[in-house]
Structure formats: C-alpha cells, structure tokens
Design an enzyme around this catalytic site. Structure first.
Site, PDB file in Angstrom:
ATOM      1  N   ASP A 233       0.844  -1.193   0.000  1.00  0.00           N
ATOM      2  CA  ASP A 233       0.000   0.000   0.000  1.00  0.00           C
ATOM      3  C   ASP A 233       0.882   1.247   0.000  1.00  0.00           C
ATOM      4  O   ASP A 233       1.854   1.319   0.754  1.00  0.00           O
ATOM      5  CB  ASP A 233      -0.895   0.013   1.240  1.00  0.00           C
TER       6      ASP A 233
ATOM      7  N   ASP B  32      -3.361   4.529  -2.265  1.00  0.00           N
ATOM      8  CA  ASP B  32      -4.544   4.942  -1.510  1.00  0.00           C
ATOM      9  C   ASP B  32      -5.000   6.343  -1.949  1.00  0.00           C
ATOM     10  O   ASP B  32      -4.191   7.274  -2.004  1.00  0.00           O
ATOM     11  CB  ASP B  32      -4.181   4.939  -0.017  1.00  0.00           C
TER      12      ASP B  32
ATOM     13  N   GLU C 156      -6.261   3.854  -6.366  1.00  0.00           N
ATOM     14  CA  GLU C 156      -7.602   3.944  -5.777  1.00  0.00           C
ATOM     15  C   GLU C 156      -8.109   5.353  -6.060  1.00  0.00           C
ATOM     16  O   GLU C 156      -7.508   6.336  -5.629  1.00  0.00           O
ATOM     17  CB  GLU C 156      -7.556   3.693  -4.273  1.00  0.00           C
TER      18      GLU C 156
ATOM     19  N   HIS D 256     -11.189  -3.996   2.314  1.00  0.00           N
ATOM     20  CA  HIS D 256     -11.201  -3.665   3.743  1.00  0.00           C
ATOM     21  C   HIS D 256     -12.165  -2.515   4.068  1.00  0.00           C
ATOM     22  O   HIS D 256     -12.460  -2.275   5.234  1.00  0.00           O
ATOM     23  CB  HIS D 256      -9.787  -3.289   4.200  1.00  0.00           C
ATOM     24  N   ASP D 257     -12.643  -1.806   3.038  1.00  0.00           N
ATOM     25  CA  ASP D 257     -13.572  -0.687   3.248  1.00  0.00           C
ATOM     26  C   ASP D 257     -15.014  -1.046   2.897  1.00  0.00           C
ATOM     27  O   ASP D 257     -15.910  -0.224   3.070  1.00  0.00           O
ATOM     28  CB  ASP D 257     -13.165   0.516   2.383  1.00  0.00           C
TER      29      ASP D 257
END
Length: 558
Positions: free
Chosen positions: A98, A199, A256, A329-330
């Site tokens: 990440d 991210d 993302e 994860h979100d």
C-alpha cells in the site's frame, strides 16, 4: 493493447491485522501471513496486496503512517517482512504494498517539524492556512465527518485533513516533498516488491486557492470532492512519479480513485500515458446508497449495477484497464450485501464470483471472500472499532436518530464487516488467535471456515480456485469484448464475451426466485460446452433455460 502479467493475474488482499495471529496478542502479523502462504498458493492467486504494515499510531488502522520505512512492532520486524517476501516469491506470488501518500500521520517526523513554526523547512510539506472570519479556511467536510480542517494553536493556523484529524494532507505542490515520496518508493522497490496500490491517489492535487464548495443543502460542512478529486495537476504528478520510479521496474500499479469516470480512467491507465496500470473505482459500490450518501441505505438496484459495470467494461475495452472487485477492507461482504447469506450462501457467493471473474479487468479477492464470509451483527456499538463507523454513530445520535436505526445501517455498510478476523477453523476465535482478538470474530466461524471449505469439494473455495485457473487458460476472459444481455431485467445478470471466434455466455440469477433466460438466436451454441456452473447437477447447453435461485452458468463456444 499489449499483454502484461498483471492483466492475467488474480490479486488477493490481506488485511494483516485480521488475517492470522502467530503470537497470541490478538493482532494478525507478518509471521502469521507466512504460515498461510501455502493456502494462498493452493488457491492459485498470483499477487498479494498487503494493506499497510508500516509504523503507525493506528488511528485509521495503519492508513495513518508515521514512518514509511519501518514495520509496525505489532506486525513484526523488517526481517520478518523480508522473509515473507522471499517466501511469497518462492511460491510464485508477487507482493503489492500500500502507498498512502495523500496524507501521513500527525506523528510523522515531517509533521512534527511542520507544526513547530511557519518558517520551519518542513512547513510546506503540509497544507496550512489562516482561518477565515474566525472559522475554518473553507467549508470542506472530512470523509470521516466534521470539518476537513484542524486548528493548531502553536502557529495560529489550520491544517487540512481530508480524513481523520490525525491524517494531515501532504502538499504535493512542493517538489521536495514529491522527491521524498519517490525516494521512499524506490526504497521498497529495491527491497524487491512488485508494485503499489495507491490509496486515494487522485486526491493529491487540490484546486488552487482551496475555494468553498457549493452547499445547496445548507449542511454544516460541504463535500468538497470536486476541488480535490482528479485535480488540475494530478496527471502531471502521476506521470512524474512513473518517470522517476515505476518506469525503472517491472511492476503493477493500481490507483484507488473515488469519483473517477471511465473517460478519466482511460487518461490514468491508457498505454503511452505512463501513469498507472489500473484504477480502483467506486461507482458500482454506491448503488445501495441513497441521496444522503453511504449511510443512507437503499435496496441494491441490479439494473443500475449492470448499467454501471457495463459502462466500465465497454468504455475501457482496448483503451484502459480496470480492477474488478466486490469486497475490500472498506466494503461490507458482498454475499450479505447482494447475495443471500443464509439459505443460499454458498450458491450466491459462487454466482457473484462468476459475474465478476468472467469480466475484463484484474480481479481482486478479499480475505475470506473465497470461503463466503458474511457481514456481522454485533450487539452494541462498543464492539465496533472503525473510526468512520464510530464518528457516524456519534453524529447521528446527536441528530436524534435512534440507536436501533443507526445499528441497522452499520450491519449493512460498516467497514468492520470486512475486518472481523479470518475464520480458519472451528476452534475458539476461528483459529485466528490463541489470545483475545482485537475485533470480535463473526460467531458463524464454527460453520464457515477454511478447514471445512477445504474438506468440501463443492465449497466456495474450490469454485474460486477454478475461476483463477480459467483466467490463465482462456484468453477470451482476459481479452474479449463485452455485451450486456437483458439490461433491464431486475433479477438476471447476463452477458456475452467474444474474442478471436470464441464466445462466452454468462447467465446469473440474482434472486430468490427461478427465472427464465433465452440465449439470443444471433449467438450460436454449436459446439458449446458448459464451462462453469454452481449447481450440484451439471446443466446442458440449452437456449431456453430456467435458472434456479442464485444459479450461474457459463457456456463456452469455439
């Protein structure tokens, strides 16, 4: 478009805190990941995307980084991490880390320096502004509720934080800051990683002047996305990042990018643009959100979902590249959100996997998805950990909403649905830890777990294994074009893929009722075979079919 290894790959996302705990402290860790690499190899995935394991105060579960070159003690040591990378590569699994550089932690050394004085050399690494009329510099709202600005007494100014108050935004207008980021990226590439998932990377360029956002609803703070999503210098920054770093490595990069359109995604991912390989977009994740946003839950509209995913399939074909995902994860668990997680859990999990994995793009599997893990219903808000959920609960209570009504939205949309620990076996805490887990395990672990999935030849696990194999064997899945069928049908998801004289017909029933589907006459079923199905009895290739509840079939003609 050219062939690339990341186009044929299937990615598995590990959320390390919840994956596997090796030392009994209740928190998943890097040695715990190493213990489970044979499992991932058996599944057949090519790439692991590892959510942050860097040094962090953990205000937003590791997405608030205080040292980009250090491993968080809870997760292990740099030696553990290097061992993990070597063990992944030994099994033919690549590692994508990440990259969180829209913001850092407020405990990062850069920010500690930045807040000391207005003339500190690190001041301009962040976005500082004077207040306006005794209030914040503008009316932007944080993604985690409240103002996107925090007042700092030391220098009598505000800093911007689009997320938590402990996540100050980095100032990408500063070339020295950008070089610091590129140098950090090189550090990880030189250690041998295979790419980055970036991210909210399309937030890094803000509109000059940071103006107020329109606020027609008269809210206390206004969503300011138009002023920081896909901003004026975003392509310049990403191209520079590519030239300075990624061009020197055979790597995979995924941005993302909330709020991105297919047209913008082509600019980000098109060959020759030299920005990123693929995007994560969220449009299909908002079809059960009402006008009030994420927490305004409405029923999932399948017609709208098909319209969005078709737009992306057709829009990017031959021009750009997309990520395919239902979970991360979100996001809550898809089998609970769009499937039937009780009576037809296994069948609907397979059906949803079929729809996604037969499309063009790089598929992502989120830990537990491959065994059909579900959403969780904790009794009380005290049992939840997610900062977004807790902030929303507090805000809605202050507005007078009942606890019961708020909890129902959390059961559907809360991020902790994805973060409950991985369910390895039927022993206490699902085999995740010998201690007290940082977040409670979903009580259904005794029936939904890896051990029972591996013992059952008809489990969701082996279905995912087959989907991964098919993507490697059939070029049409990676390269074929896309045509939606029955676009307006409220319960059927049907489409056709074509490539070099081959045809795939995908038919899925997204409902609790049987539904009829007729393959259009224009599609020849001659020499057809049933490539894949999720029922116990194999169907035959037929033009007129009755699809049972949650049934999926794939026909292959060559």
């Amino acid at each position: 478009m050219s062939k690339q290894w990341w186009k044929q790959s299937v990615v598995y996302q590990i959320y390390p805190r919840s994956f596997n705990d090796s030392n009994g402290d209740g928190i998943g860790d890097i040695p715990g990941i190493i213990e489970k690499l044979d499992y991932l190899q058996k599944l057949g995935v090519d790439v692991v995307w590892l959510s942050p394991v860097y040094e962090s105060p953990n205000d937003d579960n590791g997405y608030d980084i205080s040292d980009y070159r250090k491993i968080m003690d809870e997760f292990g040591t740099m030696e553990d991490w290097e061992n993990m990378l070597a063990e992944m590569h030994k099994r033919g699994i690549k590692l994508v880390m990440d990259l969180v550089v829209n913001h850092s932690s407020d405990e990062h050394a850069w920010f500690v320096e930045s807040r000391k004085s207005k003339d500190n050399p690190y001041r301009d690494y962040y976005i500082w502004r004077e207040g306006k009329d005794g209030k914040e510099p503008n009316n932007w709202e944080s993604a985690f509720s409240g103002s996107a600005w925090k007042y700092d007494e030391q220098t009598d100014e505000y800093f911007l934080h689009l997320f938590s108050q402990k996540q100050p935004d980095l100032n990408w207008e500063n070339p020295t800051l950008r070089e610091e980021v590129y140098d950090m990226m090189r550090f990880w590439f030189e250690k041998g990683i295979d790419g980055f998932r970036m991210d909210v990377v399309n937030f890094i360029s803000k509109v000059p002047g940071l103006p107020d956002a329109p606020n027609p609803n008269g809210r206390k703070y206004a969503p300011g996305g138009d002023y920081y999503m896909n901003g004026p210098r975003i392509h310049e920054f990403l191209h520079e990042m590519h030239q300075e770093v990624m061009a020197k490595y055979d790597c995979m990069t995924v941005g993302e990018m909330p709020g991105v359109t297919p047209e913008e995604a082509i600019l980000y991912t098109g060959e020759g643009r030299d920005e990123v390989n693929m995007v994560f977009q969220f449009e299909h994740m908002d079809v059960d959100s009402g006008p009030g946003g994420k927490w305004d839950v409405i029923p999932m509209d399948l017609v709208k979902l098909k319209e969005i995913l078709t737009k992306w399939q057709v829009g990017l074909h031959g021009k750009g590249w997309n990520s395919l995902y239902w979970n991360n994860h979100d996001q809550p668990r898809i089998v609970s959100r769009l499937g039937n997680d009780s009576e037809y859990r296994v069948r609907s999990a397979k059906m949803l996997a079929t729809i996604l994995h037969m499309m063009q793009g790089t598929p992502y599997i989120y830990q537990g998805e491959e065994i059909g893990m579900t959403n969780v219903r904790f009794d009380s808000i005290e049992e939840y950990e997610d900062i977004e959920t807790l902030n929303m609960f507090k805000e809605k209570r202050e507005e007078g909403k009942s606890v019961e009504a708020i909890m129902e939205t959390i059961y559907v949309k809360g991020r902790d649905n994805a973060r409950t620990p991985m369910q390895w076996d039927a022993t206490e805490n699902g085999g995740f830890t010998s201690g007290k887990p940082w977040l409670k395990v979903n009580p259904n672990f005794s029936s939904i777990n890896v051990v029972s999935a591996l013992e059952d030849p008809n489990s969701v696990f082996y279905y995912y294994q087959t989907l991964i194999k098919l993507r490697k064997e059939l070029e049409i899945i990676v390269e074929g074009d896309f045509e939606i069928l029955e676009a307006d049908h409220p319960s059927l998801y049907t489409y056709v893929r074509r490539f070099n004289g081959e045809t795939l017909v995908v038919a899925a029933n997204v409902s609790n009722e049987a539904n009829e589907f007729v393959v259009p006459e224009a599609i020849s079923l001659e020499n057809g075979e049933v490539l894949l199905h999720n029922m116990e009895d194999a169907p035959s290739v037929e033009r007129n079919m009755t699809l049972a509840p949650w049934e999926a079939r794939v026909y292959y003609m060559k």
